[in-house]
Structures are given as C-alpha cells and as structure tokens.
Motif scaffolding. Structure first.
Motif, PDB file in Angstrom:
ATOM      1  N   ALA A   1     -24.817  -5.387   5.700  1.00  0.00           N
ATOM      2  CA  ALA A   1     -26.104  -5.221   6.372  1.00  0.00           C
ATOM      3  C   ALA A   1     -26.163  -5.886   7.745  1.00  0.00           C
ATOM      4  CB  ALA A   1     -27.237  -5.719   5.470  1.00  0.00           C
ATOM      5  N   PRO A   2     -25.694  -7.134   7.915  1.00  0.00           N
ATOM      6  CA  PRO A   2     -25.799  -7.758   9.247  1.00  0.00           C
ATOM      7  C   PRO A   2     -25.145  -6.934  10.354  1.00  0.00           C
ATOM      8  CG  PRO A   2     -25.262  -9.405   7.595  1.00  0.00           C
ATOM      9  CD  PRO A   2     -25.158  -8.076   6.908  1.00  0.00           C
ATOM     10  N   ARG A   3     -23.945  -6.414  10.089  1.00  0.00           N
ATOM     11  CA  ARG A   3     -23.238  -5.604  11.085  1.00  0.00           C
ATOM     12  C   ARG A   3     -23.995  -4.318  11.399  1.00  0.00           C
ATOM     13  NH1 ARG A   3     -20.050  -1.411   9.777  1.00  0.00           N
ATOM     14  NH2 ARG A   3     -19.895  -2.145   7.620  1.00  0.00           N
ATOM     15  N   LEU A   4     -24.534  -3.659  10.373  1.00  0.00           N
ATOM     16  CA  LEU A   4     -25.224  -2.384  10.581  1.00  0.00           C
ATOM     17  C   LEU A   4     -26.584  -2.581  11.250  1.00  0.00           C
ATOM     18  CD1 LEU A   4     -24.182  -0.821   7.188  1.00  0.00           C
ATOM     19  CD2 LEU A   4     -23.508   0.005   9.436  1.00  0.00           C
ATOM     20  N   ILE A   5     -27.263  -3.664  10.915  1.00  0.00           N
ATOM     21  CA  ILE A   5     -28.544  -3.961  11.571  1.00  0.00           C
ATOM     22  C   ILE A   5     -28.318  -4.260  13.049  1.00  0.00           C
ATOM     23  CG2 ILE A   5     -30.437  -5.630  11.693  1.00  0.00           C
ATOM     24  CD1 ILE A   5     -30.238  -5.839   8.620  1.00  0.00           C
ATOM     25  N   GLU A   6     -27.245  -4.995  13.355  1.00  0.00           N
ATOM     26  CA  GLU A   6     -26.919  -5.309  14.740  1.00  0.00           C
ATOM     27  C   GLU A   6     -26.659  -4.033  15.532  1.00  0.00           C
ATOM     28  OE1 GLU A   6     -24.835  -6.047  18.306  1.00  0.00           O
ATOM     29  OE2 GLU A   6     -23.870  -5.090  16.581  1.00  0.00           O
ATOM     30  N   SER A   7     -26.047  -3.038  14.882  1.00  0.00           N
ATOM     31  CA  SER A   7     -25.778  -1.762  15.537  1.00  0.00           C
ATOM     32  C   SER A   7     -27.083  -1.038  15.873  1.00  0.00           C
ATOM     33  CB  SER A   7     -24.913  -0.887  14.632  1.00  0.00           C
ATOM     34  OG  SER A   7     -24.693   0.376  15.218  1.00  0.00           O
ATOM     35  N   VAL A   8     -28.051  -1.099  14.962  1.00  0.00           N
ATOM     36  CA  VAL A   8     -29.359  -0.489  15.231  1.00  0.00           C
ATOM     37  C   VAL A   8     -30.005  -1.147  16.438  1.00  0.00           C
ATOM     38  CG1 VAL A   8     -31.675  -0.102  14.334  1.00  0.00           C
ATOM     39  CG2 VAL A   8     -29.713   0.139  12.804  1.00  0.00           C
ATOM     40  N   GLN A   9     -30.003  -2.480  16.454  1.00  0.00           N
ATOM     41  CA  GLN A   9     -30.636  -3.203  17.552  1.00  0.00           C
ATOM     42  C   GLN A   9     -29.918  -2.945  18.881  1.00  0.00           C
ATOM     43  OE1 GLN A   9     -33.535  -4.871  17.451  1.00  0.00           O
ATOM     44  NE2 GLN A   9     -33.633  -4.049  15.355  1.00  0.00           N
ATOM     45  N   ARG A  10     -28.607  -2.846  18.833  1.00  0.00           N
ATOM     46  CA  ARG A  10     -27.835  -2.619  20.052  1.00  0.00           C
ATOM     47  C   ARG A  10     -28.171  -1.263  20.673  1.00  0.00           C
ATOM     48  NH1 ARG A  10     -23.346  -3.369  17.936  1.00  0.00           N
ATOM     49  NH2 ARG A  10     -22.580  -1.235  17.677  1.00  0.00           N
ATOM     50  N   ASN A  11     -28.436  -0.277  19.831  1.00  0.00           N
ATOM     51  CA  ASN A  11     -28.691   1.066  20.340  1.00  0.00           C
ATOM     52  C   ASN A  11     -30.159   1.369  20.593  1.00  0.00           C
ATOM     53  OD1 ASN A  11     -26.037   2.836  20.230  1.00  0.00           O
ATOM     54  ND2 ASN A  11     -25.965   1.484  18.452  1.00  0.00           N
ATOM     55  N   PHE A  12     -31.069   0.725  19.826  1.00  0.00           N
ATOM     56  CA  PHE A  12     -32.489   1.108  19.926  1.00  0.00           C
ATOM     57  C   PHE A  12     -33.425  -0.102  19.941  1.00  0.00           C
ATOM     58  CE2 PHE A  12     -30.246   4.680  18.025  1.00  0.00           C
ATOM     59  CZ  PHE A  12     -30.663   5.730  18.840  1.00  0.00           C
ATOM     60  N   ALA A  13     -33.011  -1.195  20.522  1.00  0.00           N
ATOM     61  CA  ALA A  13     -33.850  -2.396  20.592  1.00  0.00           C
ATOM     62  C   ALA A  13     -35.174  -2.087  21.286  1.00  0.00           C
ATOM     63  CB  ALA A  13     -33.112  -3.505  21.341  1.00  0.00           C
ATOM     64  N   GLY A  14     -36.280  -2.500  20.649  1.00  0.00           N
ATOM     65  CA  GLY A  14     -37.604  -2.304  21.213  1.00  0.00           C
ATOM     66  C   GLY A  14     -38.157  -0.911  21.069  1.00  0.00           C
ATOM     67  N   LYS A  15     -37.386   0.001  20.455  1.00  0.00           N
ATOM     68  CA  LYS A  15     -37.814   1.397  20.329  1.00  0.00           C
ATOM     69  C   LYS A  15     -38.305   1.745  18.926  1.00  0.00           C
ATOM     70  CE  LYS A  15     -36.522   2.506  24.545  1.00  0.00           C
ATOM     71  NZ  LYS A  15     -37.511   2.895  25.593  1.00  0.00           N
ATOM     72  N   LEU A  16     -38.148   0.822  17.967  1.00  0.00           N
ATOM     73  CA  LEU A  16     -38.518   1.154  16.600  1.00  0.00           C
ATOM     74  C   LEU A  16     -38.897  -0.092  15.809  1.00  0.00           C
ATOM     75  CD1 LEU A  16     -35.821   0.147  14.910  1.00  0.00           C
ATOM     76  CD2 LEU A  16     -34.901   2.319  15.703  1.00  0.00           C
ATOM     77  N   VAL A  17     -39.569   0.162  14.684  1.00  0.00           N
ATOM     78  CA  VAL A  17     -39.934  -0.893  13.737  1.00  0.00           C
ATOM     79  C   VAL A  17     -39.547  -0.400  12.349  1.00  0.00           C
ATOM     80  CG1 VAL A  17     -41.804  -2.247  12.726  1.00  0.00           C
ATOM     81  CG2 VAL A  17     -41.853  -1.674  15.162  1.00  0.00           C
ATOM     82  N   SER A  18     -38.834  -1.234  11.584  1.00  0.00           N
ATOM     83  CA  SER A  18     -38.391  -0.846  10.250  1.00  0.00           C
ATOM     84  C   SER A  18     -38.819  -1.859   9.210  1.00  0.00           C
ATOM     85  CB  SER A  18     -36.852  -0.712  10.212  1.00  0.00           C
ATOM     86  OG  SER A  18     -36.402   0.329  11.022  1.00  0.00           O
ATOM     87  N   PHE A  19     -39.037  -1.380   7.991  1.00  0.00           N
ATOM     88  CA  PHE A  19     -39.199  -2.294   6.859  1.00  0.00           C
ATOM     89  C   PHE A  19     -38.479  -1.705   5.656  1.00  0.00           C
ATOM     90  CE2 PHE A  19     -42.876   0.512   6.409  1.00  0.00           C
ATOM     91  CZ  PHE A  19     -42.910   0.764   5.052  1.00  0.00           C
ATOM     92  N   LYS A  20     -38.053  -2.582   4.776  1.00  0.00           N
ATOM     93  CA  LYS A  20     -37.214  -2.186   3.644  1.00  0.00           C
ATOM     94  C   LYS A  20     -37.943  -2.422   2.332  1.00  0.00           C
ATOM     95  CE  LYS A  20     -33.229  -3.464   6.423  1.00  0.00           C
ATOM     96  NZ  LYS A  20     -34.094  -3.639   7.606  1.00  0.00           N
ATOM     97  N   THR A  21     -37.666  -1.565   1.350  1.00  0.00           N
ATOM     98  CA  THR A  21     -38.255  -1.655   0.022  1.00  0.00           C
ATOM     99  C   THR A  21     -37.173  -1.407  -1.016  1.00  0.00           C
ATOM    100  OG1 THR A  21     -40.275  -0.658   0.923  1.00  0.00           O
ATOM    101  CG2 THR A  21     -40.144  -0.874  -1.465  1.00  0.00           C
ATOM    102  N   GLU A  22     -37.176  -2.203  -2.078  1.00  0.00           N
ATOM    103  CA  GLU A  22     -36.279  -1.983  -3.208  1.00  0.00           C
ATOM    104  C   GLU A  22     -37.069  -1.355  -4.351  1.00  0.00           C
ATOM    105  OE1 GLU A  22     -34.263  -5.507  -4.430  1.00  0.00           O
ATOM    106  OE2 GLU A  22     -33.562  -5.993  -2.407  1.00  0.00           O
ATOM    107  N   LEU A  23     -36.542  -0.268  -4.909  1.00  0.00           N
ATOM    108  CA  LEU A  23     -37.199   0.422  -6.015  1.00  0.00           C
ATOM    109  C   LEU A  23     -36.248   0.451  -7.204  1.00  0.00           C
ATOM    110  CD1 LEU A  23     -38.482   3.515  -3.989  1.00  0.00           C
ATOM    111  CD2 LEU A  23     -39.755   1.418  -4.481  1.00  0.00           C
TER     112      LEU A  23
END
Length: 210
Positions: free
Chosen positions: A75-97
């Motif tokens: 997760a840390p590596r993949l989250i960093e990739s999201v921020q690197r490409n779209f920082a300030g452009k989106l908001v995410s939240f996670k849910t476990e079901l």
C-alpha cells in the motif's frame, strides 16, 4: 472473504486522465501484488456538493490476514504513486467489508464445460472470478500428467504424454460464454484454452501453458 473498497472523488479537470490511469496502470498494479482475487471499478451515480466525479473500486481478498499484508508490503508504494500523479486533484477514503453470505441465480445459458485441476476449484477464487460458487462433477483426462515445470514457477500446467496410464483427476464446471471469458482473463496470457475429450466422453475446455 473481504472486500477492500476505495472510494475516490476526482476533480473534473483530472477526471479523464485519472480514469485512464486507473484502468491501465493502477488497478493492474494492485492486482499484480497477488493479494486480491478480482477488482470492480464503478462510477458512483450521485451529484456531489463538492463537485467532481466519484468512483469506487472494490477489491476482493480471501481473508483479513492477506489484506493486512497488502497494507504492510504494497500500500505505501501504491499510495505514493497516486499522490505523485494526482496530488491535490482527488480525495479518497477506504472501507473494509466482510462478506457474511452470498446468494446467486444459476444461469440457464451455461453451455460450456471447463475441466479444472488447480486454483479454479477454490471457492474464494470462483467468487472472485465468477461472482458465484460453481457446482461441478468429477472427471478424468487421459494421456496427460501435471507437468514438473510450473508457470512463473508457481502455477501448475498439463503435459501431454500419450501414455494410457497417465491420467489427471479434476472437476468439471458448466459456464456461460461470458463466464468462460472471465476465466480467460483470470488465467491470463501465460495460458491458452484448448478443447479435449474427458474420460466420461464429454468435450471440455482446459487451460495449458503456452
């Protein structure tokens, strides 16, 4: 089984680029970790007060321990990739079901037999690939054996020997054409689907290494 859900609101200006990136890069990278069984990418049909467009990705995972390993190892590596490409452009939240139970409609259009000898016999995999558990029957494939060489050093494949004494026992499932295509996607480019005749006389599809 668990569902790891990620809901994201992305700005209109980055919307199309983000959707393309998710489909072609991010979701395949998450699945390539080997932790998840499948993913569903959906658009949330709601008009947000904050603006933007909202999407949800639902990743199915066999158990909580596997999900925890994803958090620690990937997760840390993949989250960093999201921020690197779209920082300030989106908001995410996670849910476990946690999946409590599931109910399915059996398809009357299921017309293809599929002979299986590996992971497609596992209920968790069936739920992830077909969104239903499969009901099958035992059968045998003659003149074949399980090869000593594995695909990617992990996954079994078949070897044709032509010898009468060589037989493989497996499970046969009845699939619709659409489900057969889902099985193709699950097996991936390393396998090809061929038609063979089983010990019962039925003709069935089976996956072998390319």
């Amino acid at each position: 089984m668990y569902i790891y859900n990620v809901t994201t609101n992305v700005e209109e200006t980055a919307h199309h680029a983000w959707v393309k990136w998710m489909k072609e890069i991010h979701i395949p990278e998450v699945l390539s970790t080997g932790k998840f069984l499948s993913a569903k990418f959906t658009k949330v049909l709601v008009e947000e007060d904050m603006g933007g467009v909202t999407y949800s990705v639902q990743y199915s995972v066999p158990d909580k321990a596997t999900l925890e390993r994803y958090y620690e190892e990937d997760a840390p590596r993949l989250i960093e990739s999201v921020q690197r490409n779209f920082a300030g452009k989106l908001v995410s939240f996670k849910t476990e079901l946690e999946v409590v139970d599931e109910y399915f409609v059996q398809l009357a259009t299921a017309t293809h037999y599929l002979f299986t000898y590996g992971t497609l016999q596992e209920k968790e995999v069936q739920l992830g690939v077909f969104s239903r558990p499969l009901v099958g029957f035992k059968d045998e494939l003659s003149h074949y054996r399980i090869s000593d060489i594995k695909v990617a050093d992990l996954y079994p494949t078949l070897q044709h020997t032509g010898k009468e004494g060589d037989k493989i026992s497996g499970q046969v499932y009845t699939l619709s054409h659409q489900e057969l295509q889902k099985a193709d996607a699950y097996e991936g480019d390393a396998y090809e689907r061929i038609q063979i005749q089983l010990g019962s006389g039925k003709k069935a599809w089976v996956y072998i290494a390319k």
